[in-house]
Design a protein around this motif. Structure first.
Motif, PDB file in Angstrom:
ATOM      1  N   ASP A   7       0.830  -1.205   0.000  1.00 49.04           N
ATOM      2  CA  ASP A   7       0.000   0.000   0.000  1.00 49.04           C
ATOM      3  C   ASP A   7       0.867   1.259   0.000  1.00 49.04           C
ATOM      4  OD1 ASP A   7      -2.288   1.566   0.136  1.00 49.04           O
ATOM      5  OD2 ASP A   7      -2.410   1.460   2.320  1.00 49.04           O
ATOM      6  N   SER A   8       1.903   1.273   0.826  1.00 43.81           N
ATOM      7  CA  SER A   8       2.778   2.446   0.914  1.00 43.81           C
ATOM      8  C   SER A   8       3.534   2.678  -0.394  1.00 43.81           C
ATOM      9  CB  SER A   8       3.773   2.280   2.070  1.00 43.81           C
ATOM     10  OG  SER A   8       3.103   2.312   3.323  1.00 43.81           O
ATOM     11  N   VAL A   9       4.016   1.603  -1.017  1.00 42.23           N
ATOM     12  CA  VAL A   9       4.752   1.745  -2.272  1.00 42.23           C
ATOM     13  C   VAL A   9       3.823   2.227  -3.385  1.00 42.23           C
ATOM     14  CG1 VAL A   9       6.075   0.511  -4.031  1.00 42.23           C
ATOM     15  CG2 VAL A   9       6.481   0.027  -1.611  1.00 42.23           C
ATOM     16  N   TYR A  10       2.617   1.662  -3.422  1.00 48.21           N
ATOM     17  CA  TYR A  10       1.622   2.071  -4.420  1.00 48.21           C
ATOM     18  C   TYR A  10       1.317   3.565  -4.294  1.00 48.21           C
ATOM     19  CZ  TYR A  10      -3.127   2.376  -6.472  1.00 48.21           C
ATOM     20  OH  TYR A  10      -4.247   2.748  -7.187  1.00 48.21           O
ATOM     21  N   TRP A  11       1.081   4.035  -3.066  1.00 45.51           N
ATOM     22  CA  TRP A  11       0.741   5.444  -2.876  1.00 45.51           C
ATOM     23  C   TRP A  11       1.954   6.354  -2.988  1.00 45.51           C
ATOM     24  CZ3 TRP A  11      -3.483   7.914  -3.583  1.00 45.51           C
ATOM     25  CH2 TRP A  11      -4.690   7.200  -3.550  1.00 45.51           C
ATOM     26  N   MET A  12       3.136   5.834  -2.715  1.00 42.12           N
ATOM     27  CA  MET A  12       4.348   6.587  -3.019  1.00 42.12           C
ATOM     28  C   MET A  12       4.380   6.939  -4.499  1.00 42.12           C
ATOM     29  SD  MET A  12       8.226   5.048  -3.044  1.00 42.12           S
ATOM     30  CE  MET A  12       7.864   4.075  -4.527  1.00 42.12           C
ATOM     31  N   GLY A  13       4.087   5.950  -5.354  1.00 44.95           N
ATOM     32  CA  GLY A  13       4.059   6.181  -6.788  1.00 44.95           C
ATOM     33  C   GLY A  13       3.000   7.183  -7.194  1.00 44.95           C
ATOM     34  N   ARG A  14       1.829   7.064  -6.594  1.00 44.10           N
ATOM     35  CA  ARG A  14       0.732   7.975  -6.942  1.00 44.10           C
ATOM     36  C   ARG A  14       1.046   9.402  -6.500  1.00 44.10           C
ATOM     37  NH1 ARG A  14      -5.321   5.929  -7.509  1.00 44.10           N
ATOM     38  NH2 ARG A  14      -5.227   7.962  -8.516  1.00 44.10           N
ATOM     39  N   TYR A  15       1.554   9.576  -5.287  1.00 42.73           N
ATOM     40  CA  TYR A  15       1.796  10.929  -4.777  1.00 42.73           C
ATOM     41  C   TYR A  15       2.908  11.639  -5.540  1.00 42.73           C
ATOM     42  CZ  TYR A  15      -1.339  10.479  -0.759  1.00 42.73           C
ATOM     43  OH  TYR A  15      -2.452  10.342   0.039  1.00 42.73           O
ATOM     44  N   TRP A 161       4.769   0.146  -7.481  1.00 39.08           N
ATOM     45  CA  TRP A 161       5.124   1.540  -7.798  1.00 39.08           C
ATOM     46  C   TRP A 161       4.655   1.905  -9.202  1.00 39.08           C
ATOM     47  CZ3 TRP A 161       9.677   2.650 -11.089  1.00 39.08           C
ATOM     48  CH2 TRP A 161       9.780   4.030 -11.369  1.00 39.08           C
ATOM     49  N   ILE A 162       4.939   1.052 -10.174  1.00 40.01           N
ATOM     50  CA  ILE A 162       4.515   1.301 -11.556  1.00 40.01           C
ATOM     51  C   ILE A 162       2.998   1.379 -11.648  1.00 40.01           C
ATOM     52  CG2 ILE A 162       4.366   0.234 -13.845  1.00 40.01           C
ATOM     53  CD1 ILE A 162       7.014   1.567 -13.399  1.00 40.01           C
ATOM     54  N   LEU A 163       2.310   0.498 -10.937  1.00 35.16           N
ATOM     55  CA  LEU A 163       0.842   0.482 -10.947  1.00 35.16           C
ATOM     56  C   LEU A 163       0.290   1.813 -10.456  1.00 35.16           C
ATOM     57  CD1 LEU A 163      -1.803  -1.154 -11.310  1.00 35.16           C
ATOM     58  CD2 LEU A 163      -1.494  -1.962  -8.953  1.00 35.16           C
ATOM     59  N   GLY A 164       0.775   2.285  -9.306  1.00 28.54           N
ATOM     60  CA  GLY A 164       0.299   3.555  -8.769  1.00 28.54           C
ATOM     61  C   GLY A 164       0.648   4.728  -9.660  1.00 28.54           C
ATOM     62  N   LYS A 165       1.866   4.730 -10.182  1.00 25.29           N
ATOM     63  CA  LYS A 165       2.339   5.824 -11.033  1.00 25.29           C
ATOM     64  C   LYS A 165       1.464   5.996 -12.267  1.00 25.29           C
ATOM     65  CE  LYS A 165       6.290   6.821 -14.060  1.00 25.29           C
ATOM     66  NZ  LYS A 165       7.653   6.376 -14.455  1.00 25.29           N
ATOM     67  N   PHE A 166       1.154   4.902 -12.970  1.00 22.86           N
ATOM     68  CA  PHE A 166       0.450   5.026 -14.235  1.00 22.86           C
ATOM     69  C   PHE A 166      -1.064   5.162 -14.069  1.00 22.86           C
ATOM     70  CE2 PHE A 166       4.509   3.620 -16.002  1.00 22.86           C
ATOM     71  CZ  PHE A 166       4.623   4.518 -17.052  1.00 22.86           C
ATOM     72  N   ILE A 167      -1.629   4.638 -12.986  1.00 21.38           N
ATOM     73  CA  ILE A 167      -3.040   4.917 -12.714  1.00 21.38           C
ATOM     74  C   ILE A 167      -3.216   6.407 -12.438  1.00 21.38           C
ATOM     75  CG2 ILE A 167      -4.864   4.601 -10.983  1.00 21.38           C
ATOM     76  CD1 ILE A 167      -4.124   1.674 -10.869  1.00 21.38           C
TER      77      ILE A 167
END
Length: 318
Positions: A7-15, A161-167
């Motif tokens: 969760d933290s890595v995903y939202w790191m990418g999004r933020y 990370w890639i998932l959060g970044k590209f969404i």
């Protein structure tokens, strides 16, 4: 990998992606304020509406002014979507999972945040200085993502990370398009429209790439390029395909073999909708409506990812 870490890595990418895109939002509107001072007031309000920050803004400010919006969307700690707040959220997410990212990445992000805290709009009031400031934010975000791309092992952390970044990127490209098109659905383009659409392309660093494929500025071609292009990295289609690939890599499956869970089903359906909806159909429906539907579906995808991978009360342990 623990759900908390994922969760933290995903939202790191999004933020981090959102910080860069908000800097782009602000840059395009400041440039337009110089080119179109007589119409830019409406576009500052459109910016708030496109980013869904107007309700929060209205809680703290009685009027819509350029200076107040710049301060609200950049430095205001009361705004959860200000660059300052999002950068702090990115830093906090990385701080809790420092063991899964390169040490240099954490140190660079931490320095970025601490330097940002010392910068205020009041101290650098002129717009030219703010443009340089936003360019610096974009460059720093590129440095951080480049460091991860070069140094992060291709494991589950990388793909979250890639998932959060590209969404996040797909969502924000749709909102850039809303800024250009919202309240402007005329088929013919006047001189103001050329400046606005040119600014939208420049805001996603797409102007030169667009001109390689199209000879002139045409809003239909711009819409097709930023929604359906498979090769331009900030196009919605490209971003969704990258996110889909990452999501299936996390589960160890392949799209051609069918989906395994509701998140994979949602992203594949969304991908197919972008692929198989013609630009003429988008225009017939109305671009604003199409983008609004896309953003709702993209938010549903985020909710499905949370349910499958991050919600420890009911999610799948992997």
């Amino acid at each position: 990998m623990l759900s908390r870490v994922a969760d933290s890595v995903y939202w790191m990418g999004r933020y981090i992606e959102r910080v860069e895109n908000y800097a782009r939002f602000m840059s395009v509107n400041i440039n337009l304020s110089c080119d179109l001072p007589e119409v830019i007031t409406d576009h500052w309000q459109v910016l708030l509406e496109a980013t869904q920050d107007k309700f929060t803004y209205d809680q703290f400010y009685a009027q819509i002014t350029e200076d107040q919006i710049i301060d609200f969307m950049t430095f205001d700690a009361r705004n959860p979507n200000s660059i300052y707040s999002m950068l702090g959220n990115a830093r906090e997410n990385v701080r809790t999972v420092k063991e899964v990212v390169p040490k240099e990445f954490w140190e660079s992000l931490n320095k970025f945040y601490l330097r940002f805290k010392n910068y205020t709009f009041e101290a650098h009031h002129d717009l030219e200085s703010m443009l340089e400031f936003y360019d610096g934010i974009k460059q720093q975000c590129h440095f951080l993502t480049g460091m991860l791309d070069a140094c992060l092992t291709r494991n589950e952390a990388y793909y979250f990370w890639i998932l959060g970044k590209f969404i996040e990127r797909a969502d924000k490209t749709s909102r850039f398009l809303d800024i250009g098109y919202f309240k402007n659905e005329e088929k013919s383009m006047n001189s103001h429209d050329f400046l606005i659409w040119g600014a939208v392309l420049k805001s996603v660093s797409a102007f030169n790439m667009y001109r390689q494929q199209y000879k002139s500025l045409n809003q239909t071609n711009i819409i097709e390029f930023l929604i359906k292009d498979r090769s331009f990295p900030r196009a919605i289609c490209f971003s969704l395909k990258k996110a889909e690939y990452a999501l299936y890599k996390i589960s160890g499956s392949r799209p051609q073999n069918g989906y395994r869970n509701s998140a994979e089903k949602q992203i594949s359906e969304l991908n197919h909708k972008i692929d198989f909806t013609e630009t003429s159909e988008i225009l017939e429906m109305g671009l604003h409506q199409f983008l609004n539907d896309f953003q709702i579906a993209n938010n549903k995808l985020d909710a499905e990812i949370y349910k499958i991978y991050f919600d420890v009360s009911g999610g799948v342990q992997y």
